[in-house]
Write a protein that holds these residues in place. Structure first.
Motif, short mmCIF file in Angstrom:
data_model
loop_
_atom_site.label_atom_id
_atom_site.label_comp_id
_atom_site.label_asym_id
_atom_site.label_seq_id
_atom_site.Cartn_x
_atom_site.Cartn_y
_atom_site.Cartn_z
N ILE A 193 1.02 -1.20 0.05
CA ILE A 193 -0.12 0.03 0.01
C ILE A 193 0.93 1.21 0.10
N SER A 194 2.05 1.31 1.01
CA SER A 194 2.76 2.39 1.06
C SER A 194 3.45 2.78 -0.08
N GLY A 195 4.22 1.53 -0.78
CA GLY A 195 4.96 1.69 -1.80
C GLY A 195 4.45 2.19 -3.07
N ASN A 196 3.09 1.75 -3.48
CA ASN A 196 2.30 2.11 -4.40
C ASN A 196 1.58 3.47 -4.46
N MET A 197 1.39 3.77 -3.31
CA MET A 197 0.72 5.19 -2.73
C MET A 197 1.83 6.16 -3.34
N ALA A 198 3.19 5.97 -2.88
CA ALA A 198 4.10 6.94 -3.35
C ALA A 198 4.51 7.02 -4.69
N ILE A 199 4.27 6.17 -5.54
CA ILE A 199 4.24 5.92 -6.95
C ILE A 199 2.91 6.86 -7.55
N ILE A 200 1.84 6.70 -6.83
CA ILE A 200 0.54 7.34 -7.20
C ILE A 200 0.79 8.85 -6.91
N PHE A 201 1.25 9.27 -5.84
CA PHE A 201 1.40 10.76 -5.37
C PHE A 201 2.53 11.51 -6.35
N SER A 202 3.60 10.48 -6.36
CA SER A 202 4.80 11.31 -7.27
C SER A 202 4.39 11.74 -8.54
N ILE A 203 3.65 10.71 -9.28
CA ILE A 203 3.39 11.09 -10.81
C ILE A 203 2.46 12.03 -10.63
N LEU A 204 1.54 12.00 -9.82
CA LEU A 204 0.41 12.94 -9.92
C LEU A 204 0.78 14.45 -9.60
N TYR A 205 2.02 14.51 -8.44
CA TYR A 205 2.18 15.82 -8.11
C TYR A 205 3.18 16.33 -8.76
N ILE A 250 1.87 3.73 -16.06
CA ILE A 250 2.47 3.25 -14.59
C ILE A 250 1.70 3.80 -13.44
N LEU A 251 1.16 4.77 -13.63
CA LEU A 251 0.26 5.37 -12.35
C LEU A 251 -0.78 4.60 -12.24
N SER A 252 -1.61 4.11 -13.37
CA SER A 252 -2.83 3.44 -13.58
C SER A 252 -2.58 2.03 -13.09
N GLN A 298 6.88 17.31 -13.90
CA GLN A 298 7.92 16.62 -14.93
C GLN A 298 7.68 15.19 -15.33
N LEU A 299 7.00 14.37 -14.28
CA LEU A 299 6.38 13.10 -14.42
C LEU A 299 5.12 12.80 -15.31
N HIS A 300 4.44 13.82 -15.56
CA HIS A 300 3.40 13.80 -16.57
C HIS A 300 3.46 13.40 -17.96
N SER A 301 3.78 12.33 -18.35
CA SER A 301 4.17 11.74 -19.53
C SER A 301 3.21 10.45 -19.69
N PRO A 302 3.06 10.22 -21.06
CA PRO A 302 2.09 9.12 -21.27
C PRO A 302 2.52 7.84 -20.63
N THR A 321 -0.91 9.85 -27.64
CA THR A 321 -1.33 11.25 -27.07
C THR A 321 -2.07 10.86 -25.79
N MET A 322 -2.43 11.71 -24.97
CA MET A 322 -3.00 11.54 -23.73
C MET A 322 -4.57 11.02 -23.85
N ALA A 323 -5.05 11.48 -25.26
CA ALA A 323 -6.42 11.00 -25.31
C ALA A 323 -6.43 9.37 -25.62
N ALA A 324 -5.25 9.19 -26.42
CA ALA A 324 -5.02 7.72 -26.69
C ALA A 324 -4.65 6.73 -25.29
N ILE A 325 -4.09 7.35 -24.33
CA ILE A 325 -3.66 6.89 -22.95
C ILE A 325 -4.83 6.75 -22.20
N LYS A 326 -5.94 7.44 -22.41
CA LYS A 326 -7.05 7.53 -21.43
C LYS A 326 -7.76 6.39 -22.12
N GLN A 327 -7.84 6.11 -23.64
CA GLN A 327 -8.80 4.99 -24.07
C GLN A 327 -8.05 3.71 -23.73
N ILE A 328 -6.91 3.69 -23.82
CA ILE A 328 -6.13 2.39 -23.33
C ILE A 328 -6.34 2.03 -22.10
#
Length: 342
Positions: A46-58, A70-72, A61-65, A144-151
């Motif tokens: 729980i803690s390890g994956n929460m760290a990944i989730i928070f890092s990518i959302l926060y 990886i976030l999902s 620089q990490l906002h990439s397709p 694209t981000m639209a494609a990532i959302k569909q995937i």
């Protein structure tokens, strides 16, 4: 996921003691050690994956397709630790299911769904890396981000429809002699797969995706080696060429890291899937304790993923340090550069 050995000669509930559980042969001390060990595993998950989730959302620089995929997948691993592991822990330690047969189906459906969601994400990430390295000119317009959302929507919806449909329709148990009596009489949450659905699950849920991912990563490796040979034959590079090669180097490193994630998934989950495939052909003779152990070995994959990211990705180690030290409460930190390597 969980299966168990069943007897084929019972016709009533007498051997189940009016839906009671069998006596637990483990001593209180052994149960205490098991509870402590398993609880530590799912808290780490729980803690390890929460760290990944928070890092990518926060961190912007990490906002990439790739990172959103990886976030999902980290959300998948988090849910497995938060919603599945605690109930499975009680079942494993106590040799009993205390939460009712309806919740047994819900629990097993989510368990199966999250496992399939993970492997769907791994396939999607492999495709993402394929376009980034083998077709870099088309990557930005394709992934694209639209494609990532569909995937991502497909990665969640298809496994959910499969898992809940198969478990709640009880198609997975069609033709298994004694299954209905076992469900009505016992408190063991006895979910099993017959020959047809066991084969379907193994083929569609593991074997075919594994072959696809293996083929993609072999192609990536071949293309990467070709790029290295071209570079070795060229003595002079412009700044633009060097920048492009640096970008390709980062993509290759990401592909290498994610191939390790894929390998960890297959190593952890293959024994459990293979046991599910074999069990109906062996007249359900595989011991339930062995199934349980293989199931927990699969669960540990969700624990391992954050450790893999921490080992290979400098950005994750730096982001985790910011989280632990509380520096993330500084709003300006969102735009900080975590690492020169993404």
């Amino acid at each position: 996921m969980f299966s168990m050995n069943i007897s084929r000669d019972f016709t009533d509930c007498s051997e189940f003691g009016n839906r009671s559980c069998s006596d637990n042969s483990r001593s209180p001390g052994v149960r205490g050690v098991l509870y402590f060990s398993i609880a530590a595993a799912f808290l780490l998950t729980i803690s390890g994956n929460m760290a990944i989730i928070f890092s990518i959302l926060y961190f912007k620089q990490l906002h990439s397709p790739t990172n959103f995929l990886i976030l999902s997948m980290a959300v998948t691993d988090f849910l497995l630790g938060f919603a599945i592991m605690p109930y499975s822990m009680v079942r494993s330690v106590e040799n009993c299911w205390y939460f009712g047969m309806m919740f047994c189906k819900i629990h097993y459906s989510f368990d199966l769904m999250l496992c399939l969601v993970s492997i769907f994400h791994l396939c999607s990430i492999a495709v993402d890396r394929f376009y980034a390295i083998c077709h870099p000119l088309h990557y930005a317009s394709t992934m694209t981000m639209a494609a990532i959302k569909q995937i991502t929507a497909v990665c969640w919806s298809v496994p959910a429809a499969f898992a809940f449909g198969v478990v709640f329709s009880e198609a997975h148990a069609s033709g298994i002699e004694g299954y209905e009596s076992l469900v009505k009489c016992s408190s063991l949450c006895p979910i099993m797969f017959n020959k047809v659905w066991g084969t379907v699950l193994f083929t569609v849920g593991l074997f075919a995706p594994a072959c696809i991912m293996l083929g993609i990563y072999i192609k990536i490796f071949v293309v990467s080696q070709k790029h290295i040979r071209v570079l070795s034959q060229t003595h002079k590079h412009s700044k633009s060429d060097m920048k492009n090669e640096l970008s390709k180097s980062k993509d290759k490193k990401a592909a290498k890291t994610l191939s390790v994630v894929m390998l960890a998934f297959l190593v952890c989950w293959f024994p459990c899937f293979f046991a599910i495939l074999l069990d109906p052909f062996l007249d359900f003779s595989i011991p339930s304790t062995l199934f349980d152990a293989l199931n927990w070995f699969g669960y540990l994959n969700s624990t391992c993923n954050p450790l893999i990211y921490g080992f290979f990705y400098p950005w994750f180690r730096k982001a985790f340090k910011y989280i632990v030290t509380g520096k993330i409460f500084n709003p300006q930190l969102r735009t900080t550069k975590l690492s020169s390597e993404d």
